[in-house]
Design an enzyme around this catalytic site. Structure first.
Site, PDB file in Angstrom:
ATOM      1  N   CYS A   4       0.850  -1.202   0.000  1.00 18.86           N
ATOM      2  CA  CYS A   4       0.000   0.000   0.000  1.00 18.86           C
ATOM      3  C   CYS A   4       0.882   1.247   0.000  1.00 18.86           C
ATOM      4  CB  CYS A   4      -0.906  -0.016   1.230  1.00 18.86           C
ATOM      5  SG  CYS A   4      -1.770   1.525   1.507  1.00 18.86           S
ATOM      6  N   GLY A  92     -14.375   6.528  -7.847  1.00 15.84           N
ATOM      7  CA  GLY A  92     -13.125   7.133  -8.320  1.00 15.84           C
ATOM      8  C   GLY A  92     -11.946   6.955  -7.391  1.00 15.84           C
ATOM      9  N   HIS A  97      -6.329   2.917   0.523  1.00 10.86           N
ATOM     10  CA  HIS A  97      -6.107   3.175   1.951  1.00 10.86           C
ATOM     11  C   HIS A  97      -6.967   4.409   2.208  1.00 10.86           C
ATOM     12  CE1 HIS A  97      -3.083   3.517   5.523  1.00 10.86           C
ATOM     13  NE2 HIS A  97      -4.003   4.465   5.701  1.00 10.86           N
ATOM     14  N   HIS A  99      -8.798   7.709   2.745  1.00 14.47           N
ATOM     15  CA  HIS A  99      -8.228   9.052   2.894  1.00 14.47           C
ATOM     16  C   HIS A  99      -9.299  10.101   2.695  1.00 14.47           C
ATOM     17  CE1 HIS A  99      -7.661   7.579  -1.232  1.00 14.47           C
ATOM     18  NE2 HIS A  99      -7.892   8.808  -1.632  1.00 14.47           N
ATOM     19  N   HIS A 101      -9.734  13.839   1.357  1.00  9.47           N
ATOM     20  CA  HIS A 101      -9.175  14.997   0.656  1.00  9.47           C
ATOM     21  C   HIS A 101      -9.662  16.264   1.364  1.00  9.47           C
ATOM     22  CE1 HIS A 101      -8.034  12.927  -3.243  1.00  9.47           C
ATOM     23  NE2 HIS A 101      -8.921  12.054  -2.801  1.00  9.47           N
TER      24      HIS A 101
END
Ligand code: 5GP
Ligand code: ZN
Length: 111
Positions: A4, A92, A97, A99, A101
């Site tokens: 990863c 998308g 992992h 996350h 934005h």
């Protein structure tokens, strides 16, 4: 997870521009920023995506959301920011992992 890329960033095996770190989370600049501020917040514990989150992750997910506005303020998003969690193929998601934005910093976002 050994394959990863975000786990490798946490471990320092892949370089990144760190903005914030504590025992639970790591925050760094997106390599292809889509706004003047474009950060990624990740948990240090590998969770594949929002679709994989369970009740065991509730405290960590809540902790991440409480840190988002603090960090956004620190990087100049006092007038607001956008948070995005892309999930799965149709969402998308490119890096598996989880996350968050954090986007902003240049006035109203054009997208
Ligand atoms: P996703 O599409 O999975 O929601 O977003 C993945 C994000 O990770 C993309 O915005 C992409 O630019 C960013 N990214 C992918 N690889 C790297 C990397 O090695 N370093 C950094 N800093 N960002 C990355
Ligand atoms: Zn990982």
């Amino acid at each position: 997870m050994s394959d990863c890329i975000f786990c490798k960033i946490i471990d320092g095996d892949i370089p990144s521009t760190k903005v914030y770190e504590d025992d639970k989370i790591y925050v760094f600049k997106d390599i292809y920023p889509k706004a003047p501020v474009h950060l990624l917040m990740i948990p240090k514990r590998h969770i594949t995506s929002l679709a994989e989150v369970t009740a065991d992750d509730a405290d960590l997910m809540g902790y991440m959301l409480t840190k988002v506005p603090q960090i956004a303020l620190q990087v100049g998003c006092e007038k607001g920011f956008r948070t995005i969690i892309n999930t799965g193929a149709d969402g998308g998601q490119e890096v598996y992992h989880i996350h968050i934005h954090i986007l902003g910093g240049g006035g109203p976002l054009p997208f």
